[in-house]
Design a protein around this motif. Sequence first.
Motif: not given
Length: 273
Positions: A10-11, A42-47, A86-88
């Motif tokens: 993700h970003l 500010n945003i998290v784009v996942a995945p 990156v994450s599990e």
Amino acid sequence: MKKLENPYYHLNINSFCQTEVYVNDVIIDEWKGLQTQGNERNIVVAPINHAILQSGKYKVVGKMSPKYGEKLLTEESSYLGIEFLVSEAARMKETRAPFQPKIESPWNGLSSGIQFPQFEIATEIEVELPFVLDGWQNSVDLNTIPENELFDQVYNYYHQIRNVLEQHDLETFLKMSEDKKNLQEQAFYFSEERKNDFLNGARQLFSQKLPVIELKREEVKMEIMGYGKLVRLIRNDGSQPLQFKSPDSFEQSNIELEVKLHMRSREKGLTII
């Protein structure tokens, strides 16, 4: 870094201007229009797994344009930064870590007073995924179809989707979206519970029987991406062509449906992906 069983790439995107972010030449985030006036985000784009499809190296591009109402990007008021994480999948918070250096607009390396009408930042990422998704990588190169002919086909297909939305026919919409559903379920490691949650959310939306915003040919333009394998329409104001009218315009904006199309073969024609 320890190898992850189900990596969730993700970003984290921080922007002080109008932005478009592409991974593997697929747009995965955009922030445009009036909402950018005087604001930052500010945003998290996942995945982003659904845009990369399989292990390998991929280009990431961040496109910057001036905020709404401004003509130029400036050191004082414009910025774009992209962090790569990156994450599990099952333990995102506990395992999240950077896998690539951050990229950002290099104002600190420029002399003061420099201004740009547009700017791009870019890098290459390398990912490892436990699957090879049957996405659009082997689909028809849409650049080989005359532009006017392709636009007619895309516009007509969007109208077919709109008619289904107008009838609030969820079953037909799900059938039209089967390629996209299968891709996302694999890319996002959906459990049966998560699949049911998604389906229940769609049922809840369609059950409201909201009006559908009109779709006019002169109000949209066509964009080809995915190295020629994907296509979409976008309204001239930057919003999605397919929208349910908000049930309460004071509380929320229209409900926009993001749709991209591909063509597995000329004979099969366009489908949602």
